[in-house]
Each structure stands twice: as structure tokens, then as C-alpha cells.
Motif scaffolding. Structure first.
Motif, short mmCIF file in Angstrom:
data_model
loop_
_atom_site.label_atom_id
_atom_site.label_comp_id
_atom_site.label_asym_id
_atom_site.label_seq_id
_atom_site.Cartn_x
_atom_site.Cartn_y
_atom_site.Cartn_z
N ASN A 64 0.85 -1.18 0.00
CA ASN A 64 0.00 0.00 0.00
C ASN A 64 0.89 1.24 0.00
OD1 ASN A 64 -2.55 1.41 0.32
ND2 ASN A 64 -1.79 1.94 2.34
N PHE A 65 0.63 2.14 -0.92
CA PHE A 65 1.39 3.39 -1.03
C PHE A 65 0.47 4.54 -0.62
CE2 PHE A 65 2.95 0.46 -4.33
CZ PHE A 65 4.27 0.34 -3.95
N TRP A 66 0.94 5.39 0.32
CA TRP A 66 0.06 6.46 0.79
C TRP A 66 0.83 7.68 1.27
CZ3 TRP A 66 -0.58 8.13 6.01
CH2 TRP A 66 0.17 7.42 6.96
N SER A 67 0.05 8.74 1.43
CA SER A 67 0.58 10.01 1.95
C SER A 67 -0.53 10.68 2.74
CB SER A 67 1.00 10.91 0.79
OG SER A 67 1.29 12.21 1.26
N SER A 68 -0.16 11.44 3.75
CA SER A 68 -1.18 12.13 4.56
C SER A 68 -1.91 13.19 3.75
CB SER A 68 -0.55 12.76 5.80
OG SER A 68 0.39 13.74 5.41
N THR A 69 -1.31 13.68 2.67
CA THR A 69 -1.95 14.71 1.85
C THR A 69 -2.86 14.12 0.78
OG1 THR A 69 -0.05 14.79 0.37
CG2 THR A 69 -0.07 16.35 2.22
N ASP A 70 -2.87 12.80 0.65
CA ASP A 70 -3.70 12.12 -0.34
C ASP A 70 -4.79 11.34 0.42
OD1 ASP A 70 -3.99 11.18 -3.25
OD2 ASP A 70 -3.87 9.29 -2.16
N ALA A 71 -5.96 11.95 0.55
CA ALA A 71 -7.03 11.38 1.39
C ALA A 71 -7.41 9.95 1.02
CB ALA A 71 -8.25 12.29 1.36
N PRO A 72 -7.62 9.61 -0.27
CA PRO A 72 -7.99 8.23 -0.57
C PRO A 72 -6.93 7.21 -0.15
CG PRO A 72 -8.45 9.64 -2.46
CD PRO A 72 -7.67 10.46 -1.47
N SER A 73 -5.67 7.54 -0.31
CA SER A 73 -4.62 6.59 0.06
C SER A 73 -4.50 6.48 1.58
CB SER A 73 -3.28 6.98 -0.57
OG SER A 73 -2.76 8.16 0.00
N ARG A 74 -4.70 7.57 2.30
CA ARG A 74 -4.67 7.52 3.78
C ARG A 74 -5.84 6.68 4.28
NH1 ARG A 74 -4.89 12.52 8.13
NH2 ARG A 74 -5.06 11.18 9.97
N THR A 75 -7.01 6.85 3.68
CA THR A 75 -8.17 6.05 4.05
C THR A 75 -7.90 4.57 3.79
OG1 THR A 75 -9.65 7.89 3.57
CG2 THR A 75 -10.63 5.69 3.60
N ALA A 76 -7.26 4.26 2.67
CA ALA A 76 -6.93 2.87 2.35
C ALA A 76 -6.01 2.26 3.40
CB ALA A 76 -6.30 2.79 0.96
N ALA A 77 -5.04 3.02 3.88
CA ALA A 77 -4.14 2.51 4.93
C ALA A 77 -4.96 2.11 6.15
CB ALA A 77 -3.09 3.56 5.28
N ILE A 84 8.41 5.68 -6.53
CA ILE A 84 7.36 6.34 -7.32
C ILE A 84 7.58 6.07 -8.81
CG2 ILE A 84 6.53 8.62 -8.07
CD1 ILE A 84 6.86 9.47 -5.07
N ASP A 85 8.81 6.18 -9.27
CA ASP A 85 9.12 5.92 -10.68
C ASP A 85 8.91 4.44 -11.03
OD1 ASP A 85 9.81 8.57 -10.97
OD2 ASP A 85 11.97 8.23 -10.95
N ASN A 86 9.42 3.56 -10.18
CA ASN A 86 9.37 2.13 -10.45
C ASN A 86 7.95 1.56 -10.45
OD1 ASN A 86 10.92 -0.08 -11.14
ND2 ASN A 86 11.18 -0.77 -9.04
N TYR A 87 7.10 2.13 -9.61
CA TYR A 87 5.72 1.64 -9.49
C TYR A 87 4.70 2.51 -10.22
CZ TYR A 87 6.92 -2.19 -6.45
OH TYR A 87 7.43 -3.37 -5.96
N GLY A 88 5.16 3.53 -10.94
CA GLY A 88 4.24 4.37 -11.72
C GLY A 88 3.26 5.12 -10.86
N LEU A 89 3.73 5.69 -9.75
CA LEU A 89 2.85 6.38 -8.81
C LEU A 89 2.75 7.88 -9.03
CD1 LEU A 89 4.05 4.51 -5.59
CD2 LEU A 89 2.02 4.02 -6.97
N GLU A 90 3.25 8.35 -10.16
CA GLU A 90 3.24 9.79 -10.41
C GLU A 90 1.83 10.37 -10.41
OE1 GLU A 90 4.64 7.56 -12.52
OE2 GLU A 90 6.78 7.90 -12.32
N ALA A 91 0.85 9.59 -10.85
CA ALA A 91 -0.53 10.07 -10.95
C ALA A 91 -1.32 9.85 -9.66
CB ALA A 91 -1.24 9.37 -12.11
N GLY A 92 -0.74 9.19 -8.68
CA GLY A 92 -1.44 8.97 -7.42
C GLY A 92 -1.04 7.65 -6.79
N TYR A 93 -1.39 7.52 -5.52
CA TYR A 93 -1.03 6.34 -4.76
C TYR A 93 -2.12 5.29 -4.85
CZ TYR A 93 2.27 9.74 -2.95
OH TYR A 93 3.24 10.68 -2.86
N GLY A 94 -1.80 4.08 -4.45
CA GLY A 94 -2.74 2.98 -4.48
C GLY A 94 -2.10 1.76 -3.86
N SER A 95 -2.65 0.59 -4.15
CA SER A 95 -2.11 -0.63 -3.58
C SER A 95 -2.10 -1.76 -4.60
CB SER A 95 -2.90 -1.03 -2.34
OG SER A 95 -4.25 -1.17 -2.67
N LEU A 96 -1.22 -2.72 -4.35
CA LEU A 96 -1.07 -3.88 -5.21
C LEU A 96 -1.10 -5.14 -4.35
CD1 LEU A 96 2.03 -2.75 -7.31
CD2 LEU A 96 -0.35 -2.68 -8.03
#
Length: 162
Positions: free
Chosen positions: A59-72, A127-139
Motif C-alpha cells: 500500500n502506497f500512501w501520503s497524509s496529503t492524499d485522502a484516498p490513500s490515507r483512508t486505504a491505509a 514512485i518511478d518504479n511503481y508508476g505512482l506519479e498520478a497517485g497512490y494505491g495498492s497492489l
């Protein structure tokens, strides 16, 4: 002549951008081997190879990215309600401030041993290796290291782990 050169330059630029974008998305497509991951911690290096033989939810997340923080939070809750699950959970945070990261982990009651904060060149490489430039998510990664789901919900996790 100038218009022709300008148009050619624009087309070449678009092609370069499109290839770069599609390549990063292709690397994390379902059915592909998960990209390499290497994170130096205090006295060890975390790699995906450490989890061979287990399902892993990255799971990739940041406190400034609400959907990814919710996912965590959602994934942590799911794991607490499924304590016998064989799922390994690695939650990677990209906050610039270590203090903010620690406060959110404490405030949200996240499991500290599952949370890793990265910054600088390590963050950029992931970020580069996982293509996270457009946003965070999970695999969700299967025991052989192949990506089997993007942003799975609780029902998908339960079905995959039976």
C-alpha cells in the motif's frame, strides 16, 4: 519550415511522454511480476524477496492524499478483523515530515511495524518504479511475486486468500 519543425518536435515529445507513461503502467499491470523494491531500514534492507511464498499487499500512501490515507486505515482494519490471514502487509508512506507521519500513524491507530516512511531518492525511485506519479494505491502480489489485483477491497482480499 518552422511550423513543420515545431509540429515534428511536439509529436516526438508526445510520443516520449506516452511511452514513458505506458511503460510505468505496464510494469504494474495485473499478471506482471512486481517491480523490484528495496528500502534500507535501520539495520536491514526490506525487499519483496523477503515475502516470497506469501501474499503481500503493498500500500502506497501520503497524509496529503485522502484516498490513500483512508486505504491505509481500511487495510489495517481488515487485517485486525482477519488475524489468521496469511497476508503480509507493507504500507509505504511518502510524507516529507517524519513527525507528521508518526503523528498520523499514532492518531489513526495504524500498526507501526507495517508502516514504512520513505523520502528523497528512495521515494523517487519507488514512485518511478511503481508508476505512482498520478497517485497512490495498492497492489496485491501473489506468493510467486506476480501482481494479482490493484486496490483490492476486503471481499477481494478474502476471496484471493482462501
Amino acid at each position: 519550415m518552422k511550423k513543420t519543425v515545431l509540429i515534428a518536435a511536439l509529436l516526438i515529445g508526445l510520443i516520449v511522454v506516452a511511452v514513458g507513461y505506458s511503460d510505468s503502467q505496464y510494469r504494474t499491470a495485473i499478471g506482471r511480476m512486481a517491480p523490484k523494491l528495496s528500502i534500507e531500514q535501520c539495520d536491514s534492507i526490506l525487499t519483496l524477496d523477503k515475502f516470497k511464498g506469501d501474499y503481500v499487499l503493498l500500500n502506497f500512501w501520503s497524509s496529503t492524499d485522502a484516498p490513500s490515507r483512508t486505504a491505509a486505515n481500511t487495510y489495517t482494519s481488515w487485517l485486525r478483523s482477519h488475524p489468521k490471514s496469511d497476508l503480509k502487509f507493507v504500507s509505504i508512506n511518502f510524507d516529507e515530515s517524519e513527525g507528521l507521519f508518526k503523528e498520523i500513524v499514532r492518531n489513526d491507530s495504524l500498526e507501526t511495524e507495517q508502516q514504512i516512511r520513505v523520502d528523497g531518492t528512495t521515494a523517487k525511485a519507488i514512485i518511478d518504479n511503481y508508476g505512482l506519479e498520478a497517485g497512490y494505491g495498492s497492489l496485491l502480489i501473489d506468493p510467486e511475486g506476480y501482481i494479482v489485483a490493484h486496490n483490492p477491497d476486503g471481499a477481494k482480499l478474502a476471496a484471493m486468500l482462501r
